[in-house]
Structure formats: structure tokens, C-alpha cells
Design an enzyme around this catalytic site. Structure first.
Site, PDB file in Angstrom:
ATOM      1  N   ARG A  14       5.085  52.559  35.211  1.00 17.41           N
ATOM      2  CA  ARG A  14       5.684  51.643  35.889  1.00 17.41           C
ATOM      3  C   ARG A  14       7.109  51.829  35.672  1.00 17.41           C
ATOM      4  O   ARG A  14       8.017  51.062  36.470  1.00 17.41           O
ATOM      5  CB  ARG A  14       5.351  50.385  35.498  1.00 17.41           C
ATOM      6  CG  ARG A  14       3.973  49.833  35.783  1.00 17.41           C
ATOM      7  CD  ARG A  14       3.671  48.451  35.565  1.00 17.41           C
ATOM      8  NE  ARG A  14       2.242  47.991  35.333  1.00 17.41           N
ATOM      9  CZ  ARG A  14       2.004  47.190  36.474  1.00 17.41           C
ATOM     10  NH1 ARG A  14       2.837  46.707  37.165  1.00 17.41           N
ATOM     11  NH2 ARG A  14       0.719  47.020  36.592  1.00 17.41           N
ATOM     12  N   HIS A  27      -2.912  42.829  31.023  1.00 18.91           N
ATOM     13  CA  HIS A  27      -3.556  43.570  32.125  1.00 18.91           C
ATOM     14  C   HIS A  27      -4.842  44.088  32.155  1.00 18.91           C
ATOM     15  O   HIS A  27      -5.137  45.310  32.573  1.00 18.91           O
ATOM     16  CB  HIS A  27      -2.561  44.364  32.356  1.00 18.91           C
ATOM     17  CG  HIS A  27      -1.024  44.181  32.745  1.00 18.91           C
ATOM     18  ND1 HIS A  27      -0.006  45.158  32.613  1.00 18.91           N
ATOM     19  CD2 HIS A  27      -0.894  42.898  33.207  1.00 18.91           C
ATOM     20  CE1 HIS A  27       1.177  43.905  32.884  1.00 18.91           C
ATOM     21  NE2 HIS A  27       0.636  42.893  33.435  1.00 18.91           N
TER      22      HIS A  27
END
Ligand code: ZN
Length: 245
Positions: A26, A113
Site C-alpha cells: 500500500r 485487517h
């Protein structure tokens, strides 16, 4: 009765796992920024709609070899902190399971997550092991379906387009409210809603330590900023905390 001892909350992001060979997908130079078609593989809409996206997604997981990654000195330092007897909870944005693999008890780790080590059927919700799904991929199944109902299997990770589990988020906020020291490690603290956790801790009077190579939005309000590489910085910080400094 024991006197209340200060709770230490440690929030970890991709930066703690890069020394274990797991790329920061990311990040600003991450795969998902450089290649939007790769981001599609971990976005829930295309993943559910298109068998070809799923085929490429399974192939990516099979080739990434993330399940075989080993913990590094940063993960081991947090195990040392926990074993010192100081109350510690680790909140992680990572899905690699390396905190537990290093030796942290699973009950001390909140996986914000989710986990890449498990898969779940989107229809009947039955869960299974990622390793077993990848064996089926290697054996020639391009898009392994749920063994129970034939539904689509997906990793137990929060994909783009999905929201965090509200119960996990509630627990994370409770830890942030209860802690006296909040340490953010290897995260730019930009991804919401995780980005608000240091603020929650600060509002309750906790001290904030940021361990990250890149600047974060919390740098101006941090009691301490550590820019050194995590694999050396975190063991040093843990030694200081155990020594009560
Ligand atoms: Zn199913």
C-alpha cells in the site's frame, strides 16, 4: 490485588514486516500504487464478479510465498516486551501472522485487517486454511470453490471496498482508550479508521511514540520520534521500556 500497571498498545504496519521480505503493497512505492490492475485483485467488487480476477488473485498469492515468511528482530522484540510481564497488546494492520509466529500469544494480537492464513466462503461463511486452498491452486484448480457449498472462497483479509469488522474496531478503540503508552511502528497512520487510534489514545492522556522511517501526520504530537530501521530501533526501545526508562 495488583496495582494497575501501565498498558502498552503497539500498532504495527507494513514497515515491521518488510525485513521479513513482505513488500509494503500500500505504500507510496507499493505494488498497488504502481499497478492499478494488481489492486483489482484485492478489491472485493471485481473479485466477486470476475472469475478471471480470482484466478489471477490466487496465482499472485501462490507466487508471493508470504505464508513462508519468517519473523524478524522487530517481531521478536515485541515478544520480549510481552514476556517481560509488562501488559502489552499489539494491534496490527498486517495480515501475515508474523507476530504470532514469533511467539506472541494470539490473544495479545488484534488483526485489524484480518489474516492471510485463512480463507472464508462468501456464501456459507465456512472457514479453512489458505495453505490448503493454495495446494488446490498448485494442483490445477484456478479458482478453488468452497468445499462445503461451492461458493466463492476469499482470504480472511479486509479487501479494498470492505469495511473493518466492527467488533475488531471496537476492541481496538478500547485498547487505545485504556493504554498509557501508544507505540506506532512501521505505519504512516494514514489508512482510516486505523489512523484515528493514536488520537483516541492521546485524548486519554497516553504518550505516543512513532517508529517510522517516513514522516507521519502524528509526528508533531509524538513524545518521541524514531527514524532508525525498525529491526534495530524496536529492540532498543523495548530494552528501554523493560528497564523502565
Ligand atoms: Zn460455502
Amino acid at each position: 490485588m495488583n496495582a494497575k500497571r501501565p498498558l502498552i498498545a503497539v500498532l504495527t504496519g507494513a514497515g515491521i514486516s518488510t525485513d521479513s521480505g513482505i513488500p509494503d503493497y500500500r505504500g507510496p512505492n507499493g505494488l498497488w500504487q504502481r499497478d492499478p490492475s494488481a489492486q483489482e485483485l484485492v478489491t472485493i467488487g471485481p473479485y466477486l464478479a470476475d472469475p478471471e480476477v480470482r484466478r489471477r488473485s490466487w496465482l499472485m498469492r501462490a507466487e508471493a510465498g508470504a505464508l513462508a515468511a519468517e519473523p524478524n528482530a522487530g517481531h521478536r522484540a515485541l515478544v520480549e516486551l510481552e514476556r517481560s510481564g509488562l501488559p502489552v497488546r499489539v494491534l496490527t494492520q498486517n495480515v501475515d501472522g508474523l507476530h504470532q509466529r514469533a511467539g506472541l500469544p494470539a490473544r495479545k494480537v488484534l488483526e485489524l485487517h484480518g489474516t492471510a492464513h485463512r480463507v472464508q466462503c462468501v456464501r456459507c461463511r465456512v472457514r479453512g486454511e489458505m495453505a490448503a486452498a493454495l495446494v488446490r491452486v498448485a494442483a490445477g484448480e484456478p479458482d478453488p470453490a468452497c468445499p462445503a457449498c461451492g461458493g466463492v472462497l476469499k482470504p480472511c483479509t479486509v479487501m479494498f471496498g470492505e469495511t473493518l469488522d466492527p467488533e475488531v474496531l471496537r476492541q481496538a478503540e478500547a485498547i487505545a482508550k485504556a493504554c498509557d503508552l501508544f507505540i506506532a511502528v512501521g505505519t504512516t497512520l494514514q489508512v482510516h479508521p486505523v489512523a484515528v487510534l493514536p488520537q483516541v489514545a492521546l485524548e486519554r492522556g497516553a504518550r505516543l511514540i512513532v517508529v517510522n522511517a517516513e514522516p507521519t501526520g502524528y509526528d508533531p504530537v509524538a513524545a518521541e520520534l524514531i527514524r532508525e530501521p525498525i529491526s534495530t530501533a524496536l529492540p532498543a526501545l523495548v530494552r528501554r521500556l523493560i528497564a523502565g526508562q
